[in-house]
Design an enzyme around this catalytic site. Structure first.
Site, PDB file in Angstrom:
ATOM      1  NE  ARG A   1       5.788   2.342  12.868  1.00 29.71           N
ATOM      2  CZ  ARG A   1       5.431   2.430  11.594  1.00 29.71           C
ATOM      3  NH1 ARG A   1       6.029   3.307  10.801  1.00 29.71           N
ATOM      4  NH2 ARG A   1       4.471   1.664  11.119  1.00 29.71           N
TER       5      ARG A   1
ATOM      6  CB  SER B   1       3.735  -3.088  13.822  1.00 28.12           C
ATOM      7  OG  SER B   1       3.080  -2.856  12.612  1.00 28.12           O
TER       8      SER B   1
ATOM      9  CD  GLU C   1       5.837   0.136  15.682  1.00 28.51           C
ATOM     10  OE1 GLU C   1       4.904   0.902  15.991  1.00 28.51           O
ATOM     11  OE2 GLU C   1       5.857  -0.518  14.628  1.00 28.51           O
TER      12      GLU C   1
HETATM   13  N1  EPU Z   1       3.454 -10.279   5.195  1.00 28.90           N
HETATM   14  C1  EPU Z   1       3.400 -11.652   5.294  1.00 28.90           C
HETATM   15  N2  EPU Z   1       2.768 -12.183   6.373  1.00 28.90           N
HETATM   16  C2  EPU Z   1       2.184 -11.432   7.333  1.00 28.90           C
HETATM   17  C3  EPU Z   1       2.262 -10.039   7.242  1.00 28.90           C
HETATM   18  C4  EPU Z   1       2.898  -9.474   6.158  1.00 28.90           C
HETATM   19  O1  EPU Z   1       3.904 -12.369   4.445  1.00 28.90           O
HETATM   20  O2  EPU Z   1       1.619 -12.017   8.256  1.00 28.90           O
HETATM   21  C5  EPU Z   1       4.061  -9.683   3.997  1.00 28.90           C
HETATM   22  C6  EPU Z   1       2.974  -9.127   3.081  1.00 28.90           C
HETATM   23  O3  EPU Z   1       2.508 -10.071   2.200  1.00 28.90           O
HETATM   24  C7  EPU Z   1       3.714  -8.041   2.347  1.00 28.90           C
HETATM   25  C8  EPU Z   1       4.709  -7.543   3.371  1.00 28.90           C
HETATM   26  O4  EPU Z   1       4.834  -8.555   4.359  1.00 28.90           O
HETATM   27  O5  EPU Z   1       4.428  -8.546   1.266  1.00 28.90           O
HETATM   28  C9  EPU Z   1       4.320  -6.224   4.001  1.00 28.90           C
HETATM   29  O6  EPU Z   1       3.087  -6.350   4.708  1.00 28.90           O
HETATM   30  P1  EPU Z   1       2.153  -5.082   5.033  1.00 28.90           P
HETATM   31  O7  EPU Z   1       1.883  -4.325   3.804  1.00 28.90           O
HETATM   32  O8  EPU Z   1       1.014  -5.564   5.834  1.00 28.90           O
HETATM   33  O9  EPU Z   1       3.082  -4.099   5.875  1.00 28.90           O
HETATM   34  P2  EPU Z   1       4.093  -4.367   7.068  1.00 28.90           P
HETATM   35  O10 EPU Z   1       5.479  -4.067   6.584  1.00 28.90           O
HETATM   36  O11 EPU Z   1       3.832  -5.676   7.681  1.00 28.90           O
HETATM   37  C10 EPU Z   1       4.093  -1.869   7.877  1.00 28.90           C
HETATM   38  C11 EPU Z   1       3.871  -1.105   9.158  1.00 28.90           C
HETATM   39  C12 EPU Z   1       2.383  -1.002   9.483  1.00 28.90           C
HETATM   40  C13 EPU Z   1       1.701  -0.285   8.333  1.00 28.90           C
HETATM   41  C14 EPU Z   1       1.960  -1.080   7.035  1.00 28.90           C
HETATM   42  C15 EPU Z   1       1.435  -0.376   5.812  1.00 28.90           C
HETATM   43  C16 EPU Z   1       5.864  -1.515  10.483  1.00 28.90           C
HETATM   44  C17 EPU Z   1       6.449  -2.193  11.665  1.00 28.90           C
HETATM   45  N3  EPU Z   1       4.576  -1.755  10.255  1.00 28.90           N
HETATM   46  O12 EPU Z   1       3.650  -3.205   8.093  1.00 28.90           O
HETATM   47  O13 EPU Z   1       2.253  -0.216  10.651  1.00 28.90           O
HETATM   48  O14 EPU Z   1       0.307  -0.179   8.556  1.00 28.90           O
HETATM   49  O15 EPU Z   1       3.399  -1.231   6.826  1.00 28.90           O
HETATM   50  O16 EPU Z   1       2.206   0.757   5.531  1.00 28.90           O
HETATM   51  O17 EPU Z   1       6.557  -0.790   9.782  1.00 28.90           O
HETATM   52  C18 EPU Z   1       1.923  -0.164  13.015  1.00 28.90           C
HETATM   53  O18 EPU Z   1       2.990   0.462  13.080  1.00 28.90           O
HETATM   54  O19 EPU Z   1       1.255  -0.453  14.055  1.00 28.90           O
HETATM   55  C19 EPU Z   1       1.462  -0.617  11.715  1.00 28.90           C
HETATM   56  C20 EPU Z   1       0.378  -1.379  11.587  1.00 28.90           C
END
Ligand code: EPU
Length: 337
Positions: A162, A237, A333
């Site tokens: 990012r 995010s 972000e």
């Molecule tokens: N998780 C939780 N609780 C929550 C959200 C997530 O426990 O409320 C846990 C999930 O269970 C999982 C882990 O966190 O084990 C990762 O969650 P997720 O796959 O939803 O991905 P993320 O790391 O929360 C990132 C990006 C997203 C992107 C997803 C998928 C960032 C800041 N965000 O989210 O990007 O869609 O991976 O690749 O890196 C964005 O930038 O606007 C965005 C949505």
């Protein structure tokens, strides 16, 4: 060229925050952009793209340049690959769909990301195992101070998680006018390792997925946990996932053995901020007309007519609580304006 005064920006930011621009110009061609930049004198400028990565906490006391340059063209192709140039004002997801229609592969995992093409390199958008840098060829930009055109190649952009040069040393110096992508025409390299993509394809009984199938899986995942800005204002995010040392993560694991993580290097891991925020008790919390999304704690939402400054206060409260509970600082972000 029409410059309007006191223009509402509510429909131009995906949070749907009511704030005004002191003056506003809808930029639909490069000649107008150059002319404005040449004659701006000391006037403050604010460059607006798709408005999907910002939280407006006040009115903008500047001339807002709304970059709405349009057009998509193939500029070079071989048997296997293609260079596609898209103008900055093209909607990102519409561009992804255009590529799918032409069977051009590489950005299907980035389906349904809000925002415009022109801002995609600024924060090196990423999702489900792919980042913009993986398909980036170059971008064209205009220097605000002297209107010189410059082509940025991948090595000039210093892409990170990012991150890019446009958020760091060249912040507010250039306006990106178009982005060129290197995409595949056949033998597409699919990225289906992300657990939920595999699950969706299995459920649908798809053994040899096409790029369209992968896009459909990503769309289904996003729709299941990320709110559509058309229904509930948000900027995706709100925070970045923090990167911490393995030793700090091991400490966290003593209290939370189930803590999720992604390995970044031999010494560093990324912890999902959404998980930390959920553990801190904020998931689904609603404060009047704003709050934390109930399916993804990383996303702050505006249920309608919330003030940007209220959402910003909530973001601060979340940051302070996470810091106090886990000794981990989470950065925003989203750009706070
Ligand atoms: N998780 C939780 N609780 C929550 C959200 C997530 O426990 O409320 C846990 C999930 O269970 C999982 C882990 O966190 O084990 C990762 O969650 P997720 O796959 O939803 O991905 P993320 O790391 O929360 C990132 C990006 C997203 C992107 C997803 C998928 C960032 C800041 N965000 O989210 O990007 O869609 O991976 O690749 O890196 C964005 O930038 O606007 C965005 C949505």
């Amino acid at each position: 060229m029409v410059i309007e005064q006191n223009v509402s920006l509510q429909t131009f930011n995906t949070f749907g925050i009511q704030a005004k621009a002191k003056s506003y110009c809808n930029i639909t061609n490069e000649a107008t952009l150059t002319e404005i930049l040449k004659n701006k004198d000391n006037q403050a400028l604010f460059v607006l793209g798709g408005g999907s990565n910002m939280l407006l906490t006040k009115d903008i006391e500047a001339l807002v340049l709304h970059i709405n340059l349009k057009g998509i063209e193939v500029i070079k192709e071989t048997e296997d690959s293609v260079l596609v140039k898209a103008m900055a004002g093209e909607n990102w997801h519409q561009f992804v769909l255009w590529c799918l229609e032409h069977n051009f592969g590489g950005i299907e995992n980035l389906s349904l990301i809000p925002g415009n093409v022109g801002t995609s390199p600024i924060q090196n958008i990423g999702a489900y195992g792919i980042e913009l840098k993986d398909v980036f060829e170059s971008c064209d930009a205009i220097k605000i101070s002297n209107q010189e055109k410059k082509i940025f190649k991948i090595e000039d952009c210093k892409f990170g998680y990012r991150e890019s040069v446009f958020k760091q040393e060249l912040k507010d110096e250039y306006i990106i006018t178009s982005v060129t992508f290197r995409l595949s025409k056949k033998n597409h390299r699919l990225h289906t390792n992300y657990g939920a993509i595999k699950e969706h394809l299995n459920t649908w009984g798809i053994k040899n997925p096409s790029i369209k199938d992968v896009s459909n899986a990503v769309i289904a995942i996003r729709q299941s946990k990320l709110p559509d800005p058309k229904d509930i204002g948000n900027s995706g995010s709100f925070f970045k996932n923090p990167v911490i040392s393995i030793s700090q993560f091991e400490q966290l694991q003593t209290n939370f053995p189930e803590a999720p993580f992604y390995k970044v290097s031999d010494t560093l891991v990324k912890v999902p901020a959404g998980w930390l925020i959920e553990q801190a008790g904020f998931k689904g919390k609603r404060f009047n007309n704003y709050g934390v999304h109930n399916k993804q704690a990383l996303v702050l939402v505006n249920y309608g007519s919330a003030k940007g400054s209220d959402i910003y206060k909530l973001a601060k409260l979340i940051q302070n609580t996470v810091e106090r509970l886990f000794s981990i600082s989470i950065e925003t972000e989203v750009n706070i304006i």
